[in-house]
Design a protein around this motif. Structure first.
Motif, PDB file in Angstrom:
ATOM      1  N   PHE A 148       0.679  -1.326   0.182  1.00 44.12           N
ATOM      2  CA  PHE A 148       0.031   0.240  -0.521  1.00 44.12           C
ATOM      3  C   PHE A 148       0.952   0.994   0.458  1.00 44.12           C
ATOM      4  O   PHE A 148       0.438   2.283  -1.055  1.00 44.12           O
ATOM      5  CB  PHE A 148      -1.066   0.127   1.379  1.00 44.12           C
ATOM      6  N   ILE A 149       2.463   1.162   0.996  1.00 39.99           N
ATOM      7  CA  ILE A 149       2.649   2.343   0.971  1.00 39.99           C
ATOM      8  C   ILE A 149       3.261   2.693  -0.612  1.00 39.99           C
ATOM      9  O   ILE A 149       3.486   3.722  -0.606  1.00 39.99           O
ATOM     10  CB  ILE A 149       3.870   1.855   1.599  1.00 39.99           C
ATOM     11  N   ARG A 150       4.161   2.077  -0.835  1.00 35.52           N
ATOM     12  CA  ARG A 150       4.523   1.645  -2.023  1.00 35.52           C
ATOM     13  C   ARG A 150       3.909   2.149  -3.752  1.00 35.52           C
ATOM     14  O   ARG A 150       3.917   3.237  -3.911  1.00 35.52           O
ATOM     15  CB  ARG A 150       5.536   0.201  -2.940  1.00 35.52           C
ATOM     16  N   GLU A 151       2.530   1.297  -3.000  1.00 32.20           N
ATOM     17  CA  GLU A 151       1.584   1.468  -4.425  1.00 32.20           C
ATOM     18  C   GLU A 151       1.289   3.668  -4.260  1.00 32.20           C
ATOM     19  O   GLU A 151       0.565   4.505  -5.000  1.00 32.20           O
ATOM     20  CB  GLU A 151       0.684   1.120  -4.765  1.00 32.20           C
ATOM     21  N   SER A 152       1.483   3.810  -3.223  1.00 33.92           N
ATOM     22  CA  SER A 152       0.268   5.037  -2.543  1.00 33.92           C
ATOM     23  C   SER A 152       1.703   6.200  -2.965  1.00 33.92           C
ATOM     24  O   SER A 152       1.369   7.317  -2.729  1.00 33.92           O
ATOM     25  CB  SER A 152      -0.315   4.775  -1.521  1.00 33.92           C
ATOM     26  N   LYS A 153       2.749   5.807  -3.142  1.00 35.48           N
ATOM     27  CA  LYS A 153       3.896   6.449  -3.094  1.00 35.48           C
ATOM     28  C   LYS A 153       3.394   7.377  -1.859  1.00 35.48           C
ATOM     29  O   LYS A 153       4.295   8.715  -1.982  1.00 35.48           O
ATOM     30  CB  LYS A 153       3.549   7.261  -4.665  1.00 35.48           C
ATOM     31  N   ALA A 154       3.621   6.696  -0.684  1.00 35.14           N
ATOM     32  CA  ALA A 154       3.435   7.445   0.254  1.00 35.14           C
ATOM     33  C   ALA A 154       4.782   8.214   0.680  1.00 35.14           C
ATOM     34  O   ALA A 154       5.685   7.745   1.069  1.00 35.14           O
ATOM     35  CB  ALA A 154       2.671   7.344   1.514  1.00 35.14           C
ATOM     36  N   SER A 155       4.771   9.210   0.954  1.00 36.43           N
ATOM     37  CA  SER A 155       6.484   9.932   1.698  1.00 36.43           C
ATOM     38  C   SER A 155       6.473  10.339   2.840  1.00 36.43           C
ATOM     39  O   SER A 155       5.454  10.614   3.725  1.00 36.43           O
ATOM     40  CB  SER A 155       6.845  11.449   1.424  1.00 36.43           C
ATOM     41  N   LEU A 156       7.797   8.910   3.830  1.00 36.86           N
ATOM     42  CA  LEU A 156       7.518   8.691   5.303  1.00 36.86           C
ATOM     43  C   LEU A 156       8.690  10.368   5.609  1.00 36.86           C
ATOM     44  O   LEU A 156       9.392  10.573   5.006  1.00 36.86           O
ATOM     45  CB  LEU A 156       8.067   7.776   5.297  1.00 36.86           C
ATOM     46  N   PRO A 157       7.913  11.078   6.897  1.00 37.23           N
ATOM     47  CA  PRO A 157       8.623  11.572   6.876  1.00 37.23           C
ATOM     48  C   PRO A 157       9.618  11.716   8.272  1.00 37.23           C
ATOM     49  O   PRO A 157       9.324  10.452   8.488  1.00 37.23           O
ATOM     50  CB  PRO A 157       7.415  12.898   7.645  1.00 37.23           C
ATOM     51  N   LEU A 158      10.623  11.935   8.574  1.00 35.81           N
ATOM     52  CA  LEU A 158      11.615  11.951   9.175  1.00 35.81           C
ATOM     53  C   LEU A 158      10.786  13.076  11.109  1.00 35.81           C
ATOM     54  O   LEU A 158      10.593  14.261  10.089  1.00 35.81           O
ATOM     55  CB  LEU A 158      12.971  12.527   9.155  1.00 35.81           C
TER      56      LEU A 158
END
Length: 207
Positions: free
Chosen positions: A73-83
């Motif tokens: 899901f994270i890859r397909e949504s291209k979600a950006s994980l913040p620091l």
């Protein structure tokens, strides 16, 4: 002398909770589990992993099977994980002092690598992914053996009780990141507390 600092990723380096809640809720809707409401996150932080699973009507045995779907899901949504604020500056400082930086996480290595590089962090030496959430101690032992580090030359920074438990099994000093997933009431055992990322650098210099 500290030669290596090992970090957990989610909740320690990356403020990924909102992204994972979206991923989990998408999965839960399809599988018939209870979804997570934003307003109950603080209460969930005070629960152990088994308690969270019971609250969500989610069997613990399904965790290894659910994880790849969450990552997809994270890859397909291209979600950006913040620091988290201050994390890059902390990592920059440790790297500038020649300290070996490693990450041991239950998250996928490609997701971690993408997050780090998109935030300008390209000097992490090792990213190890633990397939099972309670087996980080095996990854720690693997890293220590690979580089022939003694227990006194390494410490681990994490935000969950299972991180502290992994350190207890391997004899490493544990530093608990209080800005992460688990509430302080869940943390037990021998550990130092880091209230802000700068505390980790201070600990590395004192140890």
């Amino acid at each position: 002398m500290i030669k290596c600092v090992i970090f957990d990723f989610d909740g320690t380096i990356s403020d990924s909770i909102q992204v994972f809640v979206k991923a989990y809720n998408d999965f839960a809707e399809k599988e018939g589990y209870n979804q997570v409401a934003v307003e109950e996150l603080d209460d969930l932080k005070k629960m152990s992993i088994p308690e969270r699973c019971r609250h969500l009507n989610f069997p613990m045995r399904s965790i290894p099977f659910a994880a790849p779907k969450l990552y997809r899901f994270i890859r397909e949504s291209k979600a950006s994980l913040p620091l988290f604020p201050g994390i890059k500056q902390m990592l920059d400082e440790l790297s500038s002092r020649g300290i070996h930086i490693a990450i041991i996480s239950s998250n996928a290595t490609d997701i971690i690598d993408h997050c780090l590089k998109s935030n300008g962090v390209d000097y992490v030496h090792d990213i190890l992914s633990s397939k099972y959430i309670f087996s980080k101690d095996k990854m720690i032992k693997k890293l220590l053996k690979q580089y022939d580090y003694s227990q006194e030359e390494v410490f681990y920074v994490g935000d969950e009780q299972r991180d502290i438990d992994a350190c207890a099994k391997t004899g490493l000093r544990a530093v608990w990141a209080s800005w992460g997933y688990d509430h302080e009431s869940l943390i037990s055992g021998e550990t130092s507390k880091a209230a802000v990322p700068d505390d980790v650098v201070d600990f590395a210099l004192r140890a």
